[in-house]
Structure formats: C-alpha cells, structure tokens
Design a protein around this motif. Structure first.
Motif, mmCIF file in Angstrom:
data_model
loop_
_atom_site.group_PDB
_atom_site.id
_atom_site.type_symbol
_atom_site.label_atom_id
_atom_site.label_comp_id
_atom_site.label_asym_id
_atom_site.label_seq_id
_atom_site.Cartn_x
_atom_site.Cartn_y
_atom_site.Cartn_z
ATOM 1 N N PHE A 176 0.873 -1.174 0.000
ATOM 2 C CA PHE A 176 0.000 0.000 0.000
ATOM 3 C C PHE A 176 0.914 1.230 0.000
ATOM 4 N N ILE A 177 0.870 1.994 -1.075
ATOM 5 C CA ILE A 177 1.867 3.037 -1.307
ATOM 6 C C ILE A 177 1.193 4.393 -1.498
ATOM 7 N N GLY A 178 1.824 5.414 -0.969
ATOM 8 C CA GLY A 178 1.326 6.778 -1.143
ATOM 9 C C GLY A 178 2.207 7.752 -0.387
ATOM 10 N N HIS A 179 2.105 9.022 -0.742
ATOM 11 C CA HIS A 179 2.891 10.039 -0.051
ATOM 12 C C HIS A 179 2.358 10.245 1.369
ATOM 13 N N ASN A 180 3.090 10.996 2.172
ATOM 14 C CA ASN A 180 2.625 11.321 3.520
ATOM 15 C C ASN A 180 1.295 12.067 3.438
ATOM 16 N N GLY A 181 0.322 11.629 4.221
ATOM 17 C CA GLY A 181 -0.985 12.275 4.210
ATOM 18 C C GLY A 181 -1.925 11.769 3.128
ATOM 19 N N THR A 191 -4.694 6.046 7.890
ATOM 20 C CA THR A 191 -6.126 6.121 8.189
ATOM 21 C C THR A 191 -6.830 4.843 7.747
ATOM 22 N N THR A 192 -6.499 4.362 6.558
ATOM 23 C CA THR A 192 -7.079 3.118 6.054
ATOM 24 C C THR A 192 -6.703 1.940 6.944
ATOM 25 N N ILE A 193 -5.431 1.859 7.285
ATOM 26 C CA ILE A 193 -4.936 0.751 8.103
ATOM 27 C C ILE A 193 -5.608 0.733 9.475
ATOM 28 N N LYS A 194 -5.757 1.897 10.095
ATOM 29 C CA LYS A 194 -6.397 1.949 11.413
ATOM 30 C C LYS A 194 -7.875 1.558 11.341
ATOM 31 N N ALA A 195 -8.518 1.877 10.227
ATOM 32 C CA ALA A 195 -9.909 1.456 10.046
ATOM 33 C C ALA A 195 -9.990 -0.061 9.892
ATOM 34 N N VAL A 196 -9.053 -0.626 9.127
ATOM 35 C CA VAL A 196 -9.017 -2.071 8.914
ATOM 36 C C VAL A 196 -8.858 -2.813 10.237
ATOM 37 N N ILE A 235 -1.033 -10.535 3.954
ATOM 38 C CA ILE A 235 -0.269 -9.416 4.506
ATOM 39 C C ILE A 235 -0.586 -8.148 3.727
ATOM 40 N N PHE A 236 -0.939 -7.116 4.480
ATOM 41 C CA PHE A 236 -1.271 -5.800 3.917
ATOM 42 C C PHE A 236 -0.374 -4.794 4.618
ATOM 43 N N PHE A 237 0.514 -4.136 3.869
ATOM 44 C CA PHE A 237 1.444 -3.224 4.532
ATOM 45 C C PHE A 237 1.731 -1.993 3.693
#
Length: 237
Positions: A32-37, A42-47, A185-187
């Motif tokens: 799971f890739i993206g810039h800061n912010g 947020t997605t991971i904490k929801a999961v 695994i989701f990271f």
C-alpha cells in the motif's frame, strides 16, 4: 481474507479516504503506497478496528469489523509505524501479557517467543525493561508480539523503518513463509524497491483516492515502481 468496500473516512470537511475498495486474498502480500498524508495510516487503522469510518464496509475473513470487532481482531496482527509499548515492563513480561490477551497456552507461547526472539536477535534483551530498548529493538519486540497468536492477517504500517538489514531480511522471509501457509499481509511502505521485490499486488493511494491497483508487474510495467509512483505524483503537482 481482507475486503475493503467503498471505505470513506472524514475529519471534519477533509475527506481522508474517499470511496476506497481493495480485496486482499489469503496467500498474498499486498503493498500500500502513497505520499505522507495520502490516507494509508487512516485506512490501516480502520481495517484494524482502531478508527471508526463514515462509509463503506471492512470484512476480515468474511466478517464485518463493525459487527464483530473482537472476533476480527483475534485474526489480525497490527504493527504501527511507531509502536507504543509498555516501557515499565521487561520484554518477556510484555510478550507474556500479549500472550495472555490472546489466551495462548504456556507451551505455545514459549515455543513462539523462543523462535521469533532468536530470529530477530532479541533473546538476550528480553529480561531488560522496554524503556531501555532502541527504536529498532522496540520494533522487533512489536513484531514478536504480533506473531505470538499466529494471525491470519498481518497489517503493518512502515514495518521496515528502524530495522537493521539482518532483521529486515528475516522479516521479508517470514512474510513470504506466512503467506505460503495461507496468511495475508497488507502493509504500507515508502521503500519502493522492497515493495517491488516483495509484493504480489500493489495499490497506490493519492489524496485519499485509490489511483492504481493490480499485480506488481501490471502496475510497474516495463519501468520501475519508483518511476510509476513519481510519474503519478508529478501529474498531481
């Protein structure tokens, strides 16, 4: 194993995650890739059932995290980018505390603690207080605690930050072995070279929206994951 359907999370007027859908199957390593912010944490904490969300659904092994949060969490191991551990405990007492939470038997916990502490070269430090640990040592302790109940889904936020090269190698091999045994695994990571070599599938998120998803080969094409990511960021500039 993990199904995210139309996930939406807002902070006031700001949409942190916007209608995001992903499906991570057993046996897959999903980067799971993206810039800061961008919305990764947020997605991971929801999961993981840490943060509520405003729209959509999240299913762990077919069960809604909303309807059965405890049952879902029993199948998950979550490692944040900056583990918040109990500094007043020794390493071994912390691991036994986690084993108690998951109701792991004495024989199983002893075997698993010995296995993973040796793997991450932390055995000799387990008697010391967590307050004396470096950031890398705390990361290793968090990894061991996450593995102690043999999770079906590992969710990791920047897991390689702070790890030395040997520990990073051990973690990568462990992730592959777990997926061979049916784990998913989701990271998230900023280390794109690691994601390119390790992941079966990649998702790129930008400003809360999923912009690219597919197998690693599909996403990077004839270039590199880094080039794809930078090109997408340039389009948004």
């Amino acid at each position: 194993m993990l199904r995210i359907e139309h996930l939406t999370k807002k902070y006031g007027e700001k949409v942190a995650v916007d209608d995001l859908s992903l499906h991570i199957k057993a046996g897959q390593i999903y980067g799971f890739i993206g810039h800061n912010g961008a919305g990764k944490t947020t997605t991971i904490k929801a999961v993981c059932g840490i943060s509520s969300f405003d729209g959509g659904e999240i299913y762990i092994d077919g069960v809604s995290i909303k309807n059965d949060p405890i049952g879902c969490k029993k199948k998950i191991a979550y490692i944040p980018d900056n583990p918040d551990l109990y500094d007043f405990l020794s390493g071994i007492k912390y691991l036994n505390f986690i084993a108690d939470v998951y109701e792991i038997s004495k024989s199983d916990r002893e075997e698993r603690i010995r296995k993973y502490a040796d793997m991450f070269e932390l055995t000799k430090d387990l008697a010391n207080p967590v307050s004396s640990y470096s950031h890398g040592m705390k990361q290793k302790l968090a990894l061991i605690s996450a593995l102690i109940h043999s999770p079906r889904l590992m969710v990791l936020d920047e897991p390689f930050v702070g790890l030395d090269p040997i520990a990073s190698h051990s973690l990568k091999q462990l992730m592959r072995d777990m997926c061979k045994n049916g784990c998913a695994i989701f990271f998230s990571t900023h280390v794109l070279e690691v994601a390119e070599k390790l992941c079966d599938r990649i998702a790129i998120i930008r400003n809360g929206k999923l912009v690219v998803t597919g197998t690693t080969e599909e996403v990077k094409g004839n270039t590199s994951l880094e080039e794809v990511f930078l090109e997408l960021e340039d389009k948004d500039a």
